[in-house]
Motif scaffolding. Structure first.
Motif, PDB file in Angstrom:
ATOM      1  N   VAL A 274       0.659  -1.204  -0.029  1.00  0.00           N
ATOM      2  CA  VAL A 274       0.006  -0.091  -0.206  1.00  0.00           C
ATOM      3  C   VAL A 274       1.062   1.308   0.039  1.00  0.00           C
ATOM      4  O   VAL A 274       0.589   2.115  -0.691  1.00  0.00           O
ATOM      5  CB  VAL A 274      -0.823  -0.114   1.203  1.00  0.00           C
ATOM      6  CG1 VAL A 274      -1.778   1.422   1.084  1.00  0.00           C
ATOM      7  CG2 VAL A 274      -1.824  -1.066   1.082  1.00  0.00           C
ATOM      8  N   THR A 277       2.868   1.637  -3.463  1.00  0.00           N
ATOM      9  CA  THR A 277       2.004   1.544  -4.965  1.00  0.00           C
ATOM     10  C   THR A 277       0.843   2.681  -4.840  1.00  0.00           C
ATOM     11  O   THR A 277       0.254   3.150  -5.599  1.00  0.00           O
ATOM     12  CB  THR A 277       1.331   0.313  -5.171  1.00  0.00           C
ATOM     13  OG1 THR A 277       0.377  -0.271  -4.253  1.00  0.00           O
ATOM     14  CG2 THR A 277       2.441  -0.849  -5.306  1.00  0.00           C
ATOM     15  N   LYS A 279      -1.915   1.709  -3.755  1.00  0.00           N
ATOM     16  CA  LYS A 279      -3.330   0.927  -4.154  1.00  0.00           C
ATOM     17  C   LYS A 279      -3.766   0.013  -2.865  1.00  0.00           C
ATOM     18  O   LYS A 279      -2.710  -0.555  -2.105  1.00  0.00           O
ATOM     19  CB  LYS A 279      -2.949   0.175  -5.098  1.00  0.00           C
ATOM     20  CG  LYS A 279      -2.700   0.753  -6.546  1.00  0.00           C
ATOM     21  CD  LYS A 279      -2.445  -0.085  -7.579  1.00  0.00           C
ATOM     22  CE  LYS A 279      -2.249   0.681  -8.892  1.00  0.00           C
ATOM     23  NZ  LYS A 279      -1.911  -0.126  -9.955  1.00  0.00           N
ATOM     24  N   PRO A 280      -4.912  -0.015  -2.450  1.00  0.00           N
ATOM     25  CA  PRO A 280      -5.423  -0.854  -1.426  1.00  0.00           C
ATOM     26  C   PRO A 280      -5.301  -2.437  -1.849  1.00  0.00           C
ATOM     27  O   PRO A 280      -5.168  -3.017  -2.861  1.00  0.00           O
ATOM     28  CB  PRO A 280      -6.878  -0.659  -1.439  1.00  0.00           C
ATOM     29  CG  PRO A 280      -7.177  -0.370  -2.839  1.00  0.00           C
ATOM     30  CD  PRO A 280      -6.091   0.373  -3.279  1.00  0.00           C
TER      31      PRO A 280
END
Length: 289
Positions: A274, A277, A279-280
């Motif tokens: 996380v 990136t 992102k989740p």
């Protein structure tokens, strides 16, 4: 002989004096020769006149001129003081904060337009006429404080009563004006209307309370971490999952402090994804045995 031009007026007067003395002596000698019986009287009178003539430029240069310069200096000081007072009065009248001066007994002796507007009065005279202790404060103790008594100045926050009875929250930077013997002559200070700020802070507290209530009543675990992996928030479901009794037992700790090493390593790996990136990580199931 070289003479400084700066001494020109004085030199001219000295030369004039010498000429007057010489002419006076000539006239005196003529009068004495013409009027011998009155020669001594004429001499005394003429000497007195010449003495006055001689004394005038000396008095002018050493007394009158200094007196004139001193008068000019005083007049300039008065003018400078008037300019300073005008600047001060303009600043006080234009500043958006309330400026006040009151007696220790509770009567205003001076307020600026912002103070009148802040408290909802129609005129400066109307505000000056009120009794501060009974008509301005919700709590009289807000006017008197141990800090103000000891340090002679204080920054306080409290409510004042407006003309219509409603309240206005103010930030008061006040101080005592003391006499030669240490007695309190006046209360002086600057008031800032912070009603909107107080309301905004109250709204924020209510929103946080509502959000916290929602978070704690969600059956799923909710937590927050800083970039070092330390817990900064945990709801009731997370407390149950971590087998702790209060949030304080979790805050500041990492997954390695609260879980088996293998489980904590999985959480840590997901956190790094996380962070790197943005992102989740979704639909990841981990079992804490």
């Amino acid at each position: 002989i070289k003479l400084s031009t700066s001494n020109g007026p004085f030199l001219s007067l000295m030369l004039t004096m010498i000429g007057v003395i010489f002419a006076g002596e000539v006239i005196a000698m003529l009068l004495i020769s013409i009027l011998p019986p009155l020669s001594y009287l004429v001499t005394i009178i003429l000497d007195s006149i010449f003495l006055l003539i001689i004394s005038f430029p000396i008095l002018y240069f050493f007394v009158f001129r200094k007196l004139r310069d001193k008068i000019k200096e005083i007049e300039q000081s008065k003018l400078d003081l008037q300019v300073s007072e005008t600047i001060y009065r303009t600043l006080v009248d234009k500043i958006p904060d309330g400026v006040y001066k009151s007696t220790h007994d509770g009567k205003f002796v001076g307020v600026n337009p912002a103070m009148v507007k802040m408290l909802g009065y129609d005129s400066k005279e109307e505000l000056l006429a009120i009794d501060i202790k009974t008509q301005l404060y919700f709590e009289l103790g807000d006017r008197e404080s141990l800090v103000l008594e000891e340090k002679l100045e204080e920054m306080g926050i409290y409510r004042l009563k407006k003309k219509d009875g409603s309240g206005v929250w103010v930030e008061d930077h006040g101080w005592y004006n003391l006499g030669e013997n240490g007695e309190i002559l006046f209360h002086e200070g600057i008031l800032r209307d912070i009603t909107d700020r107080i309301q905004a802070e109250a709204d924020l507290r209510n929103e946080r309370l509502l959000l916290r209530t929602v978070i704690d009543n969600i059956p799923d675990s909710i937590y927050c971490k800083d970039t070092a992996g330390r817990k900064t928030l945990a709801n009731l479901a997370e407390l149950n999952y971590s087998q702790t009794n209060s949030e304080s037992e979790i805050l500041g700790k990492t997954d390695f402090d609260l879980n088996p090493k293998e489980v904590a390593a999985g959480f840590f790996a997901d956190d790094q994804v996380v962070l790197q990136t943005g992102k989740p990580v979704l639909n990841r199931s981990l079992i804490n045995t």
